[in-house]
Design an enzyme around this catalytic site. Structure first.
Site, mmCIF file in Angstrom:
data_model
loop_
_atom_site.group_PDB
_atom_site.id
_atom_site.type_symbol
_atom_site.label_atom_id
_atom_site.label_comp_id
_atom_site.label_asym_id
_atom_site.label_seq_id
_atom_site.Cartn_x
_atom_site.Cartn_y
_atom_site.Cartn_z
ATOM 1 N N HIS A 45 27.276 38.780 50.474
ATOM 2 C CA HIS A 45 28.525 39.344 49.948
ATOM 3 C C HIS A 45 29.701 38.473 50.347
ATOM 4 C CE1 HIS A 45 26.783 43.642 49.481
ATOM 5 N NE2 HIS A 45 26.576 42.904 48.411
ATOM 6 N N CYS A 73 34.134 33.289 43.010
ATOM 7 C CA CYS A 73 35.280 32.616 43.623
ATOM 8 C C CYS A 73 34.916 31.144 43.849
ATOM 9 C CB CYS A 73 35.651 33.310 44.942
ATOM 10 S SG CYS A 73 34.530 32.948 46.314
ATOM 11 N N HIS A 93 25.857 39.448 40.247
ATOM 12 C CA HIS A 93 25.906 39.718 41.680
ATOM 13 C C HIS A 93 24.493 39.664 42.297
ATOM 14 C CE1 HIS A 93 27.446 41.704 45.347
ATOM 15 N NE2 HIS A 93 26.278 42.316 45.337
ATOM 16 N N GLU A 94 23.549 40.379 41.696
ATOM 17 C CA GLU A 94 22.190 40.436 42.262
ATOM 18 C C GLU A 94 21.480 39.081 42.157
ATOM 19 O OE1 GLU A 94 21.492 42.813 44.158
ATOM 20 O OE2 GLU A 94 23.073 44.159 43.472
#
Length: 170
Positions: free
Chosen positions: A77, A102, A67-68
């Protein structure tokens, strides 16, 4: 392990990265099984812990690092799908976040880095199998993700997909 509080007014963060400067930081502290059992203060050196690396800790940490690092590549996000780039404000929410990007976020990363998707998924599968780590690395929590990767690889290498698209996704 220490907790992260980037601003006095913030509760905590699992990690934080700069879209502008391409740097980031994250903490494993809230991903340990013992973190919530011990009272904490905001003083960095109070209650400093060093936990055993478990498969759950490693899986949680890999998701927050993914994520980071996505932020470090300029990704914000995700609001479209269940995605590694979804934000999270507590451990339950973070645990619900998937390890994979995704299709929209994956394409953004693929455009930035120009990687071959099949090669990427094969390398991630090797990691999940323990082929790219030392033999003591606990990877039990990665089984579901490895199964997802294998299904994705089977589809990307299928005759049906190749007939539709005509080439490997790059």
């Amino acid at each position: 392990m220490v907790d992260l509080y980037p601003k006095e007014s913030w509760n905590f963060v699992f990690g934080l990265a700069s879209l502008t400067y391409g740097v980031g930081v994250f903490s494993f502290a809230r991903y340990t099984d013992t973190f919530y059992l011990t009272p904490r203060s905001r003083d960095v050196l109070d209650n400093y812990t060093c936990s055993d690396v478990t498969d759950k800790l490693l899986y949680r940490a890999s998701k927050v690092m993914t994520h980071e690092i996505g932020h470090m590549f300029g990704m914000k996000h995700c609001v479209y799908y269940n995605c590694a780039m979804n934000g999270s404000n507590h451990l339950t929410e973070s645990d619900r976040r998937v390890a994979s990007l995704c299709p929209i976020c994956l394409r953004k990363l693929q455009e930035a880095l120009k990687f071959d998707l099949v090669d990427r998924y094969k390398m991630l599968t090797k990691f999940c199998d323990g082929q790219l780590t030392d033999k003591q690395t606990p990877l039990g929590a990665f089984v579901e993700y490895k199964n997802w990767l294998q299904k994705a690889l089977n589809f990307l290498e299928s005759k049906q997909y190749k007939a539709q698209v005509g080439r490997r996704p790059r």
